[in-house]
Design an enzyme around this catalytic site. Structure first.
Site, mmCIF file in Angstrom:
data_model
loop_
_atom_site.group_PDB
_atom_site.id
_atom_site.type_symbol
_atom_site.label_atom_id
_atom_site.label_comp_id
_atom_site.label_asym_id
_atom_site.label_seq_id
_atom_site.Cartn_x
_atom_site.Cartn_y
_atom_site.Cartn_z
ATOM 1 N N ARG A 293 37.979 37.480 39.431
ATOM 2 C CA ARG A 293 37.927 36.239 40.221
ATOM 3 C C ARG A 293 38.513 35.095 39.403
ATOM 4 N NH1 ARG A 293 31.768 36.109 41.735
ATOM 5 N NH2 ARG A 293 31.717 37.463 39.920
ATOM 6 N N LYS B 29 34.998 59.337 33.299
ATOM 7 C CA LYS B 29 35.193 57.886 33.137
ATOM 8 C C LYS B 29 34.085 57.317 32.258
ATOM 9 C CE LYS B 29 37.002 53.797 34.580
ATOM 10 N NZ LYS B 29 36.146 52.894 35.289
ATOM 11 N N ASN C 154 34.594 51.115 25.095
ATOM 12 C CA ASN C 154 34.061 49.768 25.365
ATOM 13 C C ASN C 154 33.100 49.227 24.297
ATOM 14 O OD1 ASN C 154 35.518 50.500 27.589
ATOM 15 N ND2 ASN C 154 34.054 49.790 29.105
ATOM 16 N N SER D 119 36.333 46.058 29.837
ATOM 17 C CA SER D 119 35.468 45.315 30.767
ATOM 18 C C SER D 119 34.190 44.861 30.066
ATOM 19 C CB SER D 119 35.151 46.174 31.987
ATOM 20 O OG SER D 119 34.594 47.404 31.590
ATOM 21 N N ASN E 276 34.601 55.296 28.815
ATOM 22 C CA ASN E 276 34.027 53.961 28.627
ATOM 23 C C ASN E 276 33.096 53.931 27.409
ATOM 24 O OD1 ASN E 276 33.806 53.038 32.166
ATOM 25 N ND2 ASN E 276 35.491 52.903 30.735
ATOM 26 N N LEU F 51 35.735 43.343 43.138
ATOM 27 C CA LEU F 51 36.144 44.516 43.923
ATOM 28 C C LEU F 51 35.801 44.358 45.401
ATOM 29 C CD1 LEU F 51 35.685 47.955 42.153
ATOM 30 C CD2 LEU F 51 37.650 46.446 42.241
ATOM 31 N N GLY F 52 34.661 43.751 45.707
ATOM 32 C CA GLY F 52 34.265 43.549 47.111
ATOM 33 C C GLY F 52 35.306 42.713 47.846
ATOM 34 N N GLY G 242 28.405 42.231 48.371
ATOM 35 C CA GLY G 242 28.888 41.782 47.060
ATOM 36 C C GLY G 242 30.292 41.222 47.197
HETATM 37 P P1 NAD Z 1 31.354 41.209 40.347
HETATM 38 O O1 NAD Z 1 30.267 40.705 39.446
HETATM 39 O O2 NAD Z 1 32.654 40.500 40.373
HETATM 40 O O3 NAD Z 1 30.818 41.267 41.850
HETATM 41 C C1 NAD Z 1 29.528 41.660 42.205
HETATM 42 C C2 NAD Z 1 29.074 40.737 43.316
HETATM 43 O O4 NAD Z 1 27.860 41.229 43.864
HETATM 44 C C3 NAD Z 1 28.799 39.299 42.835
HETATM 45 O O5 NAD Z 1 29.517 38.395 43.652
HETATM 46 C C4 NAD Z 1 27.311 39.132 43.055
HETATM 47 O O6 NAD Z 1 26.926 37.808 43.396
HETATM 48 C C5 NAD Z 1 27.103 40.092 44.225
HETATM 49 N N1 NAD Z 1 25.688 40.449 44.424
HETATM 50 C C6 NAD Z 1 24.796 40.905 43.518
HETATM 51 N N2 NAD Z 1 23.595 41.066 44.098
HETATM 52 C C7 NAD Z 1 23.734 40.715 45.398
HETATM 53 C C8 NAD Z 1 22.854 40.654 46.505
HETATM 54 N N3 NAD Z 1 21.562 40.974 46.386
HETATM 55 N N4 NAD Z 1 23.339 40.260 47.706
HETATM 56 C C9 NAD Z 1 24.635 39.913 47.850
HETATM 57 N N5 NAD Z 1 25.524 39.930 46.825
HETATM 58 C C10 NAD Z 1 25.070 40.337 45.624
HETATM 59 O O7 NAD Z 1 31.548 42.745 39.995
HETATM 60 P P2 NAD Z 1 32.870 43.634 40.140
HETATM 61 O O8 NAD Z 1 33.764 43.369 38.978
HETATM 62 O O9 NAD Z 1 33.417 43.506 41.514
HETATM 63 O O10 NAD Z 1 32.248 45.084 39.900
HETATM 64 C C11 NAD Z 1 31.509 45.793 40.875
HETATM 65 C C12 NAD Z 1 31.368 47.238 40.379
HETATM 66 O O11 NAD Z 1 32.672 47.815 40.352
HETATM 67 C C13 NAD Z 1 30.843 47.325 38.932
HETATM 68 O O12 NAD Z 1 30.017 48.451 38.779
HETATM 69 C C14 NAD Z 1 32.110 47.488 38.106
HETATM 70 O O13 NAD Z 1 31.900 48.172 36.872
HETATM 71 C C15 NAD Z 1 32.975 48.316 39.049
HETATM 72 N N6 NAD Z 1 34.425 48.174 38.802
HETATM 73 C C16 NAD Z 1 34.986 46.933 38.733
HETATM 74 C C17 NAD Z 1 36.354 46.826 38.532
HETATM 75 C C18 NAD Z 1 37.039 45.467 38.462
HETATM 76 O O14 NAD Z 1 38.234 45.423 38.163
HETATM 77 N N7 NAD Z 1 36.379 44.365 38.733
HETATM 78 C C19 NAD Z 1 37.134 47.987 38.389
HETATM 79 C C20 NAD Z 1 36.529 49.234 38.469
HETATM 80 C C21 NAD Z 1 35.151 49.318 38.675
HETATM 81 O O1 KPL Z 2 37.749 51.349 32.135
HETATM 82 C C1 KPL Z 2 37.963 50.695 31.137
HETATM 83 C C2 KPL Z 2 37.156 49.466 30.939
HETATM 84 O O2 KPL Z 2 37.592 48.549 30.264
HETATM 85 O O3 KPL Z 2 36.053 49.422 31.511
HETATM 86 C C3 KPL Z 2 38.965 51.176 30.129
HETATM 87 C C4 KPL Z 2 40.222 50.378 30.224
HETATM 88 C C5 KPL Z 2 39.311 52.644 30.417
HETATM 89 C C6 KPL Z 2 38.415 51.134 28.746
HETATM 90 O O4 KPL Z 2 37.294 51.943 28.626
#
Ligand code: NAD
Ligand code: KPL
Length: 305
Positions: free
Chosen positions: A133, A184, A192, A252, A188, A13-14, A9
């Protein structure tokens, strides 16, 4: 040579994890969906991480799911609803002693993955870091935070925490990771969905204090029934604190809906309502919240699962 981190991914986050590990000289490989995505990535100079307005690019190696190299350490950085199918594509490459680090928000996907791979060590993560992104293969580090990692069935810390230390990824091994994930999830669920229904920033929920308090009371009751009393402690105050501390932010889920993206509702409010049903617990406001949120998603033509 230390074990390679395979990152599944290349989203927010990846990319954030891949860039920091690569910067520290830790071996990293990025698993992209298919040949088309790989070609696009290979046409770019690498992954770009923007921190405090400054961009750096790291030439992380990319590959497709059918690349031959065995996988011993896999960071799963997909959305909760994609985790199982994304991992299934890699099943033939997973070494018998593979460790998975599951970054998904909410609950439900982690257990599904653990059931899918009974031999693997599955480490659950809960992160307060924030990233988004702002272009292909480019991520902005938007919110510094912390990542808690733990293994619900094995308290021994993973051996690779040193890699995270070297990479400057703030983290802590947690022996109560489920409590953290439930807490968490409750936060949420209280914040949310309401930001989607009222189309507002987190801070504007201060005008809906009674509704938030009622939801917190029901969520705390649910956490107690689910054997998570520590996650229930002082929930309303914590929710109010987060609403205040993140007042200017859009949640989010709000951002997903605003950008017409699928939400993780099934792993947040959906999971909570299912758990209530399992315990034959009547939580009318939480259940009504789910109905209202699903209606809102349907009205916008978005998936409601
Ligand atoms: P995102 O949508 O930005 O990234 C997910 C990636 O996975 C995408 O690029 C997608 O194309 C890829 N993907 C999906 N299926 C795939 C496959 N079969 N093969 C290869 N790649 C594949 O998501 P994110 O924001 O990075 O979130 C990921 C997780 O982390 C979620 O559960 C989210 O709730 C959690 N999270 C995100 C944040 C944040 O700030 N972005 C913070 C805390 C928690
Ligand atoms: O984690 C969050 C989100 O937006 O997903 C906060 C900021 C805690 C709100 O639930």
């Amino acid at each position: 040579m230390s074990t390679t981190w395979h990152i599944l991914g290349a989203g927010s986050l990846g990319t954030l994890w891949a860039a920091r590990l690569a910067r520290a000289g830790v071996p990293v490989r990025l698993i992209l969906r298919d040949k088309v995505r790989l070609a696009s990535y290979q046409a770019a100079p690498g992954l770009t991480l923007v921190e405090q307005g400054v961009a750096h690019t790291y030439p992380v190696i990319g590959e497709t799911p059918d690349s031959p190299q065995p996988i011993r350490r896999l960071l799963v950085a997909c959305k909760a609803y994609d985790a199982q199918s994304a991992i299934a594509q890699l099943q033939h490459r997973l070494a018998p002693d593979v460790e998975l680090i599951l970054l998904q928000n909410g609950l439900g996907s982690q257990d599904a993955v653990a059931a899918q791979l009974p031999q693997a060590r599955c480490i659950f993560a809960s992160s307060t870091e924030g990233a988004f992104r702002d272009g292909d293969w480019r991520v902005v580090f938007a919110g510094h935070g912390y990542t808690w990692l733990g293994d619900a069935s094995h308290p021994t810390p993973a051996l690779w925490l040193d890699d995270l230390q070297a990479a400057g990824i703030p983290h802590e091994w947690s022996t109560d990771i489920l409590t953290r994930l439930w807490r968490k999830l409750a936060l949420n669920c209280a914040i949310n969905p309401l930001t989607v229904l009222y189309q507002c920033r987190n801070g504007e929920l201060q005008a809906h204090q009674c509704e938030v308090a009622t939801l917190c009371a029901e969520l705390a009751q649910l956490l107690e029934y689910c054997g998570q009393p520590a996650a229930a402690a002082d929930l309303q105050h914590e929710v109010e604190r987060v609403i205040h501390a993140t007042a200017a932010n859009y949640s989010s889920m709000y951002q997903d809906v605003a950008n017409a993206r699928r939400t993780e509702i099934s792993y947040l409010l959906g999971y909570a309502c299912q758990a209530a049903t399992r315990h034959q617990l009547n939580l009318p406001h939480l259940q009504q919240l789910q109905v209202r949120l699903v209606e809102q998603l349907l009205a916008r033509g978005l998936p409601h699962d």
